[in-house]
Each structure stands twice: as structure tokens, then as C-alpha cells.
Motif scaffolding. Structure first.
Motif, PDB file in Angstrom:
ATOM      1  N   UNK A   1      18.244  28.109  45.128  1.00 49.08           N
ATOM      2  CA  UNK A   1      19.261  28.709  45.990  1.00 49.08           C
ATOM      3  C   UNK A   1      19.838  27.749  47.031  1.00 49.08           C
ATOM      4  N   UNK A   2      19.629  26.463  46.846  1.00 50.55           N
ATOM      5  CA  UNK A   2      20.205  25.487  47.775  1.00 50.55           C
ATOM      6  C   UNK A   2      21.708  25.357  47.520  1.00 50.55           C
ATOM      7  N   UNK A   3      22.418  24.840  48.538  1.00 52.05           N
ATOM      8  CA  UNK A   3      23.864  24.641  48.458  1.00 52.05           C
ATOM      9  C   UNK A   3      24.152  23.220  48.906  1.00 52.05           C
TER      10      UNK A   3
ATOM     11  N   UNK B   1      18.189  25.745  51.457  1.00 51.10           N
ATOM     12  CA  UNK B   1      18.765  24.770  52.392  1.00 51.10           C
ATOM     13  C   UNK B   1      20.243  24.566  52.064  1.00 51.10           C
ATOM     14  N   UNK B   2      21.024  24.293  53.123  1.00 52.29           N
ATOM     15  CA  UNK B   2      22.457  24.034  52.967  1.00 52.29           C
ATOM     16  C   UNK B   2      22.764  22.624  53.464  1.00 52.29           C
ATOM     17  N   UNK B   3      23.585  21.917  52.673  1.00 54.05           N
ATOM     18  CA  UNK B   3      24.067  20.601  53.075  1.00 54.05           C
ATOM     19  C   UNK B   3      25.573  20.711  53.269  1.00 54.05           C
TER      20      UNK B   3
ATOM     21  N   UNK C   1      14.722  21.149  55.503  1.00 52.86           N
ATOM     22  CA  UNK C   1      13.741  22.232  55.399  1.00 52.86           C
ATOM     23  C   UNK C   1      14.362  23.519  54.864  1.00 52.86           C
ATOM     24  N   UNK C   2      13.508  24.426  54.433  1.00 51.85           N
ATOM     25  CA  UNK C   2      13.938  25.695  53.868  1.00 51.85           C
ATOM     26  C   UNK C   2      14.818  26.460  54.858  1.00 51.85           C
ATOM     27  N   UNK C   3      15.964  26.886  54.377  1.00 51.16           N
ATOM     28  CA  UNK C   3      16.857  27.708  55.181  1.00 51.16           C
ATOM     29  C   UNK C   3      17.666  26.956  56.214  1.00 51.16           C
ATOM     30  N   UNK C   4      17.511  25.629  56.307  1.00 51.56           N
ATOM     31  CA  UNK C   4      18.226  24.853  57.328  1.00 51.56           C
ATOM     32  C   UNK C   4      19.601  24.430  56.831  1.00 51.56           C
TER      33      UNK C   4
ATOM     34  N   UNK D   1      19.778  28.671  40.653  1.00 50.83           N
ATOM     35  CA  UNK D   1      20.845  29.224  41.497  1.00 50.83           C
ATOM     36  C   UNK D   1      21.322  28.234  42.556  1.00 50.83           C
ATOM     37  N   UNK D   2      21.408  26.989  42.185  1.00 51.41           N
ATOM     38  CA  UNK D   2      21.865  25.936  43.101  1.00 51.41           C
ATOM     39  C   UNK D   2      23.340  25.661  42.850  1.00 51.41           C
ATOM     40  N   UNK D   3      24.098  25.449  43.931  1.00 54.34           N
ATOM     41  CA  UNK D   3      25.500  25.044  43.828  1.00 54.34           C
ATOM     42  C   UNK D   3      25.614  23.580  44.222  1.00 54.34           C
ATOM     43  N   UNK D   4      26.174  22.788  43.316  1.00 52.41           N
ATOM     44  CA  UNK D   4      26.414  21.374  43.593  1.00 52.41           C
ATOM     45  C   UNK D   4      27.921  21.175  43.625  1.00 52.41           C
TER      46      UNK D   4
END
Length: 462
Positions: A402-404, A421-423, A434-437, A377-380
Motif C-alpha cells: 500500500x505504499x505510494x 508510506x508515501x513518497x 517508516x510505516x504511514x509516514x 497495492x503499491x502505486x509507482x
């Protein structure tokens, strides 16, 4: 015991190639491999290949196969010819053996044909049998002359045939079956008193006849099977026939091929039922395609496993795995050691190399994912680059579930981005997220008011 003597020593000068003729490929497999496999498929227990020109290359290619090689001597004063080649396997011509002599340049021969040929020879109690064919235009082939009992009385070469004999439509294929003991004895009696100074296997047929032995003929059902290859033109002809055979095989097993003429599928590829293959598709090597897939035009897949329900459009996939119900393309490239999970979207102009991408993840367009482990469930986003190379070594990037990853971001490996994590878009990330950052790595934006007027750019060109 059934033994095959496969004649593969020819130089193939008309091929004009550094590669031995029998290693040239038809639908992805060397010419010789088809004959070996057909012989094995006909339950021939011992397969002896006579090699000559380029023998080391031939031996190297087939070193894993359960076959026996014998090398035809080369040197001044040797007689050569088909009879001389068969003599190199004389040690395998036992008392109770049936020896089938096969041509190493006839890839269209079927195992079923060889099996029926041997059975015909043995059940008919023949001492020698010739595989023959009926041709509308037999020009250049040796003609088969039969006696009143339907047995072969003579094989007449085209150049030696009378006008009446040239009208005979039944020809010699160059493939034979013999009683092993009689073949061995007859080979010792042939000579090279002919214009070419060679020893011919056809002379064995003459000797058997002269000595009162029974020589039969088995007419091949499909004359295409005896087509030999001596030039690139003949290679292309065999390629076309084999391609049609392969495509028809898949269609008969439930695959839809919309345009067989423009679809290239190599021997050994497997395809599940209800898969649809569009025009211009190439499937190569050890590739397997599952059921209910759609492979659209201009796609090439090599040595890859495509599971059920996958859709691929205008893409290249090499040495990779694509799991169920994923979509690839258009214009994507999966380079070797890529593993795409279930229900993944790899979109326009995305390149993946040596990476695992987890279920339900997506990279919609214009991204490079190299040396990475991407979770579920990652969005690149568009324009994301996994920067894996430091100029000397390759490094890996790990992206959690679930990262973005926002558009136009650069991920500088080695790097860990944890779950959820979101970038932010436009970031260059060099440290762990880190997780959720939320990670933002941009230079601050600076707007200089009135800058265009100060530079006088509005007046340029007036």
C-alpha cells in the motif's frame, strides 16, 4: 533391439559457417536435435550419432542427452562416404538388432514416420528397407527401381540413370532399415571403386539383392520430411515448414493465431486454449503461455511463464514470470528474474529487472524498477527510478504494501520503504521511510520576482 545410426559428420561447406551444420537452428532447436528426438520418440532404444567436423561442439551441446557418439576418422587416404560413416557404428549391429540409418540434416522427419518405417521393415520380414518418396521433380536424387514383386532391385544415381530411368518418380531418401547382422556383413563387402573413391551405403542394398535377400521400400506420406539441409537457403525452407507445423499444432489445440505467416513460435513453447496471438509475435525458448491470454503485435517473450488471462502489448519479456490477469505494455521491458504478481499493471516504457512486484500494484509509465521487492497495492508514479547501482555493486530496495511512490522520485538503494508510506513527487529518498509516514526530499523552491525584466530577456531579438 532397435538402434539408430545418425549420420552427422558432414562438414556442410555450403553453409559457409564456423558452426557445424547440424547445430544450425530451425525454430529454436538445432537441426540434429529434431532427428534425435524423432528417433527416441519412435522407441529406438539406442541412438548412435556419427560426428566429424566440429565434433567437440556437437558433443558439448548434447552432453546431457542419452546418446552415443562415435567419431568418423579424418585423414589422407580414408575412403569417406555414407558407408564409411555407418561403419563407425558397427559395434552396435547385433544379431537380433534392427538398425535404422538416419540423416542428421533432415529436421522435418517425424517420429511417427520412423516408427511406421521400422514396423513396415519388421512386419514385412525385410532384410533391408529404403525410405522412399514420390517427387514430381526427382532431379538429383537416386531412383528406385523395383522388381515384379514390388521389391527394390536397384538404386540408380541420377548421373548414372538412362533417360527412361530418369523418368522414375520414386527416389531414395538416404534413410534405411537393416537387419543388424546382415548390415555388418555387407559393410565388409563394399568397396570404393567409384569416381569419388568413397564407400556408399547404397552398395549394401546391391549386395543384399545379389545375395538373394529381401529388400523393400516404404514410401513416406509427406515428401517434405526427407528435405535435407546443405545451405542457408535450404535452412530457411525447413524453418518455414517447421514454423507452419508448430503454428498449426497450436491452432488445432485451441489457440487463435491471427496471422500464422508473421507469427514465430519456437518448438517447445506451450500455449493454453483461447489465447489470442496477434501478428508479429515471437515466442522463444522454454516459454509457456496460459489460457485466455492476449499477446498483441510486436511482442517477444523468451524463456518466461505467462499465467492465465494476461494481456501483453508490444513488449519484451525475458526469463520472467507474469501471474494471472496482469497487463504488460505497451513498450514495457521485463528483464531476467522479474516476477510480476496478479492483476499488476506494467505500463508504457516501464522497465523491470530482477524484481518482484506484488498483486494489484501498478507502474503506469516511464519507470525503472531494478533489484526491488515491491509489495501489494503499491502505486509507482511516472518517472520513478529505483537507483540500484553505486558504480561497483547492486543494492536492493524494499517497498511495503500500500505504499505510494510519487512521480519523478529517485529511490537510492539500499532502501526500505514500509507499508502505507508515501513518497512525495520529485523526491530523492536515501533513508528509510517508516510505516504511514510522508517523505518529502526536495530542495526548497525559490521565486525571484522581476528576474526576467532585470536580465532584459524580453528585449532580446527586438
Amino acid at each position: 533391439m532397435n538402434v539408430s545410426i545418425i549420420l552427422a559428420a558432414g562438414e556442410g561447406t555450403r553453409m559457409k559457417s564456423k558452426l557445424p551444420k547440424v547445430l544450425h537452428k530451425v525454430c529454436g532447436k538445432p537441426i540434429l536435435e529434431y532427428i534425435i528426438n524423432a528417433s527416441k520418440g519412435a522407441n529406438v532404444e539406442k541412438n548412435v550419432v556419427i560426428v566429424g567436423h566440429g565434433s567437440e561442439k556437437v558433443k558439448e551441446y548434447f552432453k546431457e542427452d542419452d546418446i552415443i557418439f562415435r567419431e568418423q576418422p579424418v585423414g589422407e587416404g580414408l575412403p569417406y562416404g555414407t558407408g564409411f560413416a555407418v561403419m563407425q557404428g558397427i559395434e552396435f549391429m547385433g544379431e537380433d538388432s534392427t538398425v535404422v540409418v538416419l540423416c542428421g540434416d533432415t529436421p522435418l522427419i517425424r517420429e511417427d514416420t520412423i516408427d511406421k518405417f521400422i514396423q513396415y521393415h519388421e512386419k514385412g520380414n525385410y532384410d533391408g528397407t529404403v525410405l522412399t518418396a514420390l517427387l514430381d521433380d526427382p532431379t538429383g536424387y537416386g531412383r528406385i527401381k523395383r522388381d515384379n514383386n514390388g521389391h527394390i532391385s536397384k538404386i540408380i544415381e541420377h548421373k548414372d540413370a538412362s533417360e527412361e530411368e530418369r523418368n522414375i518418380k520414386e527416389i531414395n531418401s538416404g534413410i534405411y532399415c537393416f537387419n543388424g547382422k546382415l548390415l555388418k556383413e555387407s559393410l565388409s563387402k563394399i568397396n570404393n571403386n567409384n569416381s569419388q573413391g568413397e564407400l556408399y551405403i547404397t552398395d549394401v542394398i546391391g549386395i543384399l539383392n545379389e545375395e538373394g535377400y529381401k529388400v523393400g521400400a516404404y514410401i513416406v506420406e509427406d515428401s517434405m520430411e526427407i528435405h535435407g539441409i546443405n545451405s542457408r537457403v535450404q535452412l530457411a525452407f525447413s524453418e518455414e515448414i517447421m514454423k507452419r507445423r508448430i503454428n498449426e499444432h497450436h491452432m488445432e489445440n485451441g489457440v487463435t493465431i491471427l496471422d500464422p505467416n508473421t507469427t514465430y513460435i519456437e518448438r517447445g513453447v506451450t500455449i493454453g486454449s483461447d489465447t489470442i496471438i496477434y501478428p508479429g509475435v515471437t515466442l522463444e525458448g522454454n516459454t509457456s503461455i496460459g489460457e485466455d491470454c492476449i499477446i498483441r503485435s510486436n511482442t517477444r517473450i523468451t524463456n518466461s511463464k505467462i499465467r492465465n488471462g494476461v494481456t501483453i502489448e508490444s513488449s519484451v519479456i525475458e526469463d520472467s514470470v507474469v501471474e494471472e490477469h496482469s497487463t504488460i505494455g505497451p513498450n514495457a521491458h521485463l528483464r531476467p528474474q522479474s516476477h510480476i504478481g496478479k492483476r499488476v499493471k506494467i505500463g508504457n516504457f516501464v522497465e523491470v529487472k530482477k524484481s518482484y512486484i506484488g498483486d494489484n500494484s501498478k507502474a503506469g509509465h516511464l519507470a525503472y524498477i531494478g533489484d526491488a521487492n515491491v509489495g501489494k497495492d503499491v502505486n509507482i508514479g511516472c518517472g520513478v527510478i529505483f537507483a540500484n547501482y553505486d558504480g561497483k555493486n547492486k543494492h536492493r530496495t524494499n517497498v511495503g504494501d500500500n505504499a505510494f511512490i510519487g512521480s519523478n522520485s529517485n529511490l537510492i538503494a539500499p532502501l526500505d520503504i514500509e507499508d502505507w508510506a508515501y513518497v512525495a513527487a520529485g523526491s530523492t529518498i536515501i533513508n528509510k521511510v517508516n510505516e504511514g509516514a510522508l517523505s518529502i526530499a526536495r530542495a526548497p523552491q525559490v521565486n525571484k520576482e522581476g528576474w526576467v525584466d532585470k536580465k532584459g530577456f524580453k528585449n532580446i531579438g527586438k
